[in-house]
Write a protein that holds these residues in place. Sequence first.
Motif, PDB file in Angstrom:
ATOM      1  N   LEU A 156      19.283  -1.661  11.333  1.00 12.74           N
ATOM      2  CA  LEU A 156      18.875  -0.573  10.449  1.00 12.74           C
ATOM      3  C   LEU A 156      18.109   0.495  11.230  1.00 12.74           C
ATOM      4  CD1 LEU A 156      17.584  -2.470   7.280  1.00 12.74           C
ATOM      5  CD2 LEU A 156      19.740  -1.239   7.558  1.00 12.74           C
ATOM      6  N   PRO A 157      18.153   1.748  10.777  1.00  9.83           N
ATOM      7  CA  PRO A 157      17.359   2.793  11.425  1.00  9.83           C
ATOM      8  C   PRO A 157      15.879   2.580  11.173  1.00  9.83           C
ATOM      9  CG  PRO A 157      18.325   3.618   9.402  1.00  9.83           C
ATOM     10  CD  PRO A 157      18.920   2.265   9.634  1.00  9.83           C
ATOM     11  N   GLU A 158      15.058   3.017  12.108  1.00 11.08           N
ATOM     12  CA  GLU A 158      13.607   2.926  11.943  1.00 11.08           C
ATOM     13  C   GLU A 158      13.124   4.175  11.240  1.00 11.08           C
ATOM     14  OE1 GLU A 158      11.120   1.255  14.590  1.00 11.08           O
ATOM     15  OE2 GLU A 158      12.521  -0.305  15.170  1.00 11.08           O
ATOM     16  N   LEU A 159      12.422   3.991  10.122  1.00 13.31           N
ATOM     17  CA  LEU A 159      11.913   5.110   9.340  1.00 13.31           C
ATOM     18  C   LEU A 159      10.389   5.116   9.366  1.00 13.31           C
ATOM     19  CD1 LEU A 159      14.215   4.846   6.196  1.00 13.31           C
ATOM     20  CD2 LEU A 159      14.422   6.464   8.076  1.00 13.31           C
ATOM     21  N   GLU A 160       9.831   6.310   9.527  1.00 14.05           N
ATOM     22  CA  GLU A 160       8.380   6.474   9.450  1.00 14.05           C
ATOM     23  C   GLU A 160       8.015   6.721   7.993  1.00 14.05           C
ATOM     24  OE1 GLU A 160       6.020   6.209  11.746  1.00 14.05           O
ATOM     25  OE2 GLU A 160       7.459   5.658  13.311  1.00 14.05           O
ATOM     26  N   GLN A 161       7.697   5.652   7.283  1.00 13.48           N
ATOM     27  CA  GLN A 161       7.375   5.749   5.863  1.00 13.48           C
ATOM     28  C   GLN A 161       6.091   4.976   5.578  1.00 13.48           C
ATOM     29  OE1 GLN A 161      11.125   4.196   4.277  1.00 13.48           O
ATOM     30  NE2 GLN A 161      11.706   6.260   3.631  1.00 13.48           N
ATOM     31  N   PRO A 162       4.936   5.610   5.790  1.00 13.46           N
ATOM     32  CA  PRO A 162       3.663   4.908   5.581  1.00 13.46           C
ATOM     33  C   PRO A 162       3.466   4.524   4.123  1.00 13.46           C
ATOM     34  CG  PRO A 162       3.306   7.272   5.877  1.00 13.46           C
ATOM     35  CD  PRO A 162       4.747   7.016   6.199  1.00 13.46           C
ATOM     36  N   LEU A 163       3.010   3.295   3.901  1.00 16.22           N
ATOM     37  CA  LEU A 163       2.691   2.848   2.550  1.00 16.22           C
ATOM     38  C   LEU A 163       1.290   3.319   2.189  1.00 16.22           C
ATOM     39  CD1 LEU A 163       4.036  -0.833   2.513  1.00 16.22           C
ATOM     40  CD2 LEU A 163       4.947   1.120   1.258  1.00 16.22           C
ATOM     41  N   ARG A 164       1.186   4.110   1.151  1.00 17.59           N
ATOM     42  CA  ARG A 164      -0.095   4.644   0.707  1.00 17.59           C
ATOM     43  C   ARG A 164      -0.629   3.826  -0.465  1.00 17.59           C
ATOM     44  NH1 ARG A 164      -0.866   7.231   5.293  1.00 17.59           N
ATOM     45  NH2 ARG A 164       0.159   9.279   5.446  1.00 17.59           N
ATOM     46  N   PRO A 165      -1.954   3.705  -0.554  1.00 14.26           N
ATOM     47  CA  PRO A 165      -2.527   2.927  -1.668  1.00 14.26           C
ATOM     48  C   PRO A 165      -2.364   3.657  -2.993  1.00 14.26           C
ATOM     49  CG  PRO A 165      -4.260   4.003  -0.397  1.00 14.26           C
ATOM     50  CD  PRO A 165      -2.984   4.220   0.363  1.00 14.26           C
ATOM     51  N   ALA A 166      -2.207   2.874  -4.057  1.00 11.17           N
ATOM     52  CA  ALA A 166      -2.148   3.454  -5.393  1.00 11.17           C
ATOM     53  C   ALA A 166      -3.536   3.934  -5.798  1.00 11.17           C
ATOM     54  CB  ALA A 166      -1.630   2.426  -6.388  1.00 11.17           C
ATOM     55  N   ARG A 167      -3.585   5.051  -6.504  1.00  9.89           N
ATOM     56  CA  ARG A 167      -4.847   5.606  -6.980  1.00  9.89           C
ATOM     57  C   ARG A 167      -5.026   5.306  -8.464  1.00  9.89           C
ATOM     58  NH1 ARG A 167      -7.356   5.437  -2.488  1.00  9.89           N
ATOM     59  NH2 ARG A 167      -6.620   6.916  -0.883  1.00  9.89           N
ATOM     60  N   PRO A 168      -6.276   5.174  -8.925  1.00 12.60           N
ATOM     61  CA  PRO A 168      -6.504   4.905 -10.355  1.00 12.60           C
ATOM     62  C   PRO A 168      -5.910   6.000 -11.231  1.00 12.60           C
ATOM     63  CG  PRO A 168      -8.518   4.594  -9.080  1.00 12.60           C
ATOM     64  CD  PRO A 168      -7.524   5.222  -8.156  1.00 12.60           C
ATOM     65  N   ILE A 169      -5.466   5.609 -12.401  1.00 12.85           N
ATOM     66  CA  ILE A 169      -4.789   6.559 -13.275  1.00 12.85           C
ATOM     67  C   ILE A 169      -5.714   7.699 -13.706  1.00 12.85           C
ATOM     68  CG2 ILE A 169      -5.275   5.389 -15.461  1.00 12.85           C
ATOM     69  CD1 ILE A 169      -2.265   5.926 -16.154  1.00 12.85           C
ATOM     70  N   LEU A 170      -7.021   7.417 -13.824  1.00 15.71           N
ATOM     71  CA  LEU A 170      -7.952   8.486 -14.200  1.00 15.71           C
ATOM     72  C   LEU A 170      -8.089   9.522 -13.092  1.00 15.71           C
ATOM     73  CD1 LEU A 170     -10.806   6.655 -16.157  1.00 15.71           C
ATOM     74  CD2 LEU A 170      -8.906   8.015 -17.032  1.00 15.71           C
ATOM     75  N   ARG A 171      -7.914   9.105 -11.851  1.00 18.68           N
ATOM     76  CA  ARG A 171      -7.936  10.082 -10.763  1.00 18.68           C
ATOM     77  C   ARG A 171      -6.707  10.981 -10.840  1.00 18.68           C
ATOM     78  NH1 ARG A 171      -8.731   9.035  -4.268  1.00 18.68           N
ATOM     79  NH2 ARG A 171      -7.961  11.056  -3.582  1.00 18.68           N
ATOM     80  N   LEU A 172      -5.561  10.400 -11.152  1.00 18.73           N
ATOM     81  CA  LEU A 172      -4.362  11.215 -11.332  1.00 18.73           C
ATOM     82  C   LEU A 172      -4.568  12.212 -12.461  1.00 18.73           C
ATOM     83  CD1 LEU A 172      -3.158   8.870  -9.576  1.00 18.73           C
ATOM     84  CD2 LEU A 172      -1.077   9.107 -10.935  1.00 18.73           C
ATOM     85  N   LEU A 173      -5.185  11.748 -13.549  1.00 18.12           N
ATOM     86  CA  LEU A 173      -5.430  12.635 -14.684  1.00 18.12           C
ATOM     87  C   LEU A 173      -6.345  13.790 -14.282  1.00 18.12           C
ATOM     88  CD1 LEU A 173      -5.174  13.229 -17.727  1.00 18.12           C
ATOM     89  CD2 LEU A 173      -7.177  11.749 -18.082  1.00 18.12           C
ATOM     90  N   ASP A 174      -7.430  13.498 -13.568  1.00 18.11           N
ATOM     91  CA  ASP A 174      -8.351  14.562 -13.133  1.00 18.11           C
ATOM     92  C   ASP A 174      -7.637  15.576 -12.251  1.00 18.11           C
ATOM     93  OD1 ASP A 174     -10.414  13.379 -14.492  1.00 18.11           O
ATOM     94  OD2 ASP A 174     -11.247  12.349 -12.736  1.00 18.11           O
ATOM     95  N   THR A 175      -6.808  15.088 -11.325  1.00  9.24           N
ATOM     96  CA  THR A 175      -6.090  15.984 -10.411  1.00  9.24           C
ATOM     97  C   THR A 175      -5.146  16.902 -11.168  1.00  9.24           C
ATOM     98  OG1 THR A 175      -6.200  14.339  -8.625  1.00  9.24           O
ATOM     99  CG2 THR A 175      -4.532  16.068  -8.428  1.00  9.24           C
ATOM    100  N   LEU A 176      -4.403  16.344 -12.130  1.00  6.28           N
ATOM    101  CA  LEU A 176      -3.444  17.145 -12.881  1.00  6.28           C
ATOM    102  C   LEU A 176      -4.146  18.125 -13.821  1.00  6.28           C
ATOM    103  CD1 LEU A 176      -0.472  17.697 -13.356  1.00  6.28           C
ATOM    104  CD2 LEU A 176      -0.461  15.905 -15.102  1.00  6.28           C
ATOM    105  N   GLN A 177      -5.226  17.691 -14.438  1.00  5.43           N
ATOM    106  CA  GLN A 177      -5.988  18.596 -15.300  1.00  5.43           C
ATOM    107  C   GLN A 177      -6.516  19.792 -14.509  1.00  5.43           C
ATOM    108  OE1 GLN A 177      -8.773  15.690 -16.842  1.00  5.43           O
ATOM    109  NE2 GLN A 177      -7.865  15.800 -18.901  1.00  5.43           N
ATOM    110  N   ASP A 178      -7.015  19.534 -13.313  1.00  2.00           N
ATOM    111  CA  ASP A 178      -7.525  20.621 -12.478  1.00  2.00           C
ATOM    112  C   ASP A 178      -6.393  21.552 -12.043  1.00  2.00           C
ATOM    113  OD1 ASP A 178      -9.735  21.859 -10.915  1.00  2.00           O
ATOM    114  OD2 ASP A 178      -8.513  21.229  -9.213  1.00  2.00           O
ATOM    115  N   ALA A 179      -5.232  20.983 -11.701  1.00  2.00           N
ATOM    116  CA  ALA A 179      -4.092  21.810 -11.311  1.00  2.00           C
ATOM    117  C   ALA A 179      -3.639  22.688 -12.474  1.00  2.00           C
ATOM    118  CB  ALA A 179      -2.941  20.926 -10.835  1.00  2.00           C
TER     119      ALA A 179
END
Length: 482
Positions: A134-157
């Motif tokens: 298989l080809p080697e892919l640079e795909q870093p696994l990022r941690p999941a963020r709390p849903i309230l943080r997603l909400l704050d980010t979207l509200q600000d946007a």
Amino acid sequence: MTPTTAAVTPSTATATATATADNAAASGLDAAALRGTLERLAASHGIRQWDLGASCSTDISVQVDRGEAKQMKGAQRSAITVRVWNDEGLVGVTSTSDLSDAGLETALVGARAASAFGNPDDTPAFSPLATAPLPELEQPLRPARPILRLLDTLQDAERQLLERHPAIGTVPYNGLAQRLSERLYLNSAGACRQQRLSTASLYLYARAEETGRKPRSAGAVRMAYGVDDLDVAGCIDEAAERTISHLDYGPIDTGRYTCVFTPEAFLDLIGAFSSLFNARAVLDGVSLSGRNAIGQPLAVPFLSIHDNGLHPGNIGAAAFDGEGTPTRPLALVEGGVLRHFLHSEATARAFGVEPTGHAGMGAKVSVSPDWFEVGPTPGSDGGQQGLDHRAPGQSDGPGLVVIDSLSALHAGVKASQGSFSLPFDGWLVRGGEARSIEAATVAGDIRQLLNAIVGFEGEAKITPDGLCPHVWVEDLSITGDA
């Protein structure tokens, strides 16, 4: 794994998001153990040839409306397909979401029973490349963020986007999502593929309206490997700029114009006619291309179209397809000439070539593109040079039509005939001055369009669907309301 979905309120969001992330980590699939289980179960039922494809994901997403949470959702999804070949070589298929021993045994037995009704005229086999490196892919696994943080980010946007112009009253379509996903392919001939991936996406689609004028809308999308990597500011800027640019609109006269497609619009059009390159569509007689089309001219001699799912800009790239074939770059059009088709194992066998890594999974395997790269063919003149739709000298006379986004692709494209008639958002540019077009439709034939390309403008832009510069096409039919 049983699919679950939960819509949550802000008071329960943190606990739900944490539990979902923990479940995702706990439910990571062990490909080697799963393969051993399948081998044991298949042997106990006298099944000699089988394969399995699985896709599992944990998703968290939020939407907002005027600063308030509109929807907050967490979901665990799984889709498992099992195929079994009987002694006559016919294939049976079952789907399940249960990876327990009992669930897998039921799926294997069901697929064997279904194989009695398999189509003898269209029988898939294992890909000969299912065990290739298989080809080697640079795909870093990022941690999941709390849903309230997603909400704050979207509200600000949303707040920042609403503040960009008094006419922007709402952002009716918006969303911020993160996903942890896993894919598997196993077969009885030794294939064992596994890939894990984290992705995040943001979209903002604003609606603006001035007194006595029609509402105008536009938006932007950003993708990354994790929420922290998203270009939120860039998404806000692009959505605001595009929306505001459509406020001052006017009619356009019906006629024939030189058109400039934005990267997003041109990639949408190529995607709508991807059956040109699809070997499954060719064999089924629903493609404009025939079996002997390889090596025949398709477009202007400086056009290049590649399918390159491994491009670093392709967030969510798959290392292998539904049959375990490795993903690889593929030249579809080079120097204006059709060079390759997209293949599954079955279509490749029919054409006497190797699979290309574009297959789905099923009794009749589908074929689809991954991620397009469009631009000038290396070593060619690249068409007209120095194109700039903002330059006054290049937009004199009737002007240039800049096509920003196409609509109704599902209804306005007849892929097997080559024709299209599509409403679009865009601008009429005269003397370097751009004015939004109130309402108009662009129509034509994809083969004529590909041979009417004048050249390319600017650097190629990375979009969710591919890499492409602005594309100039002459003499397209535009129907306006004037």
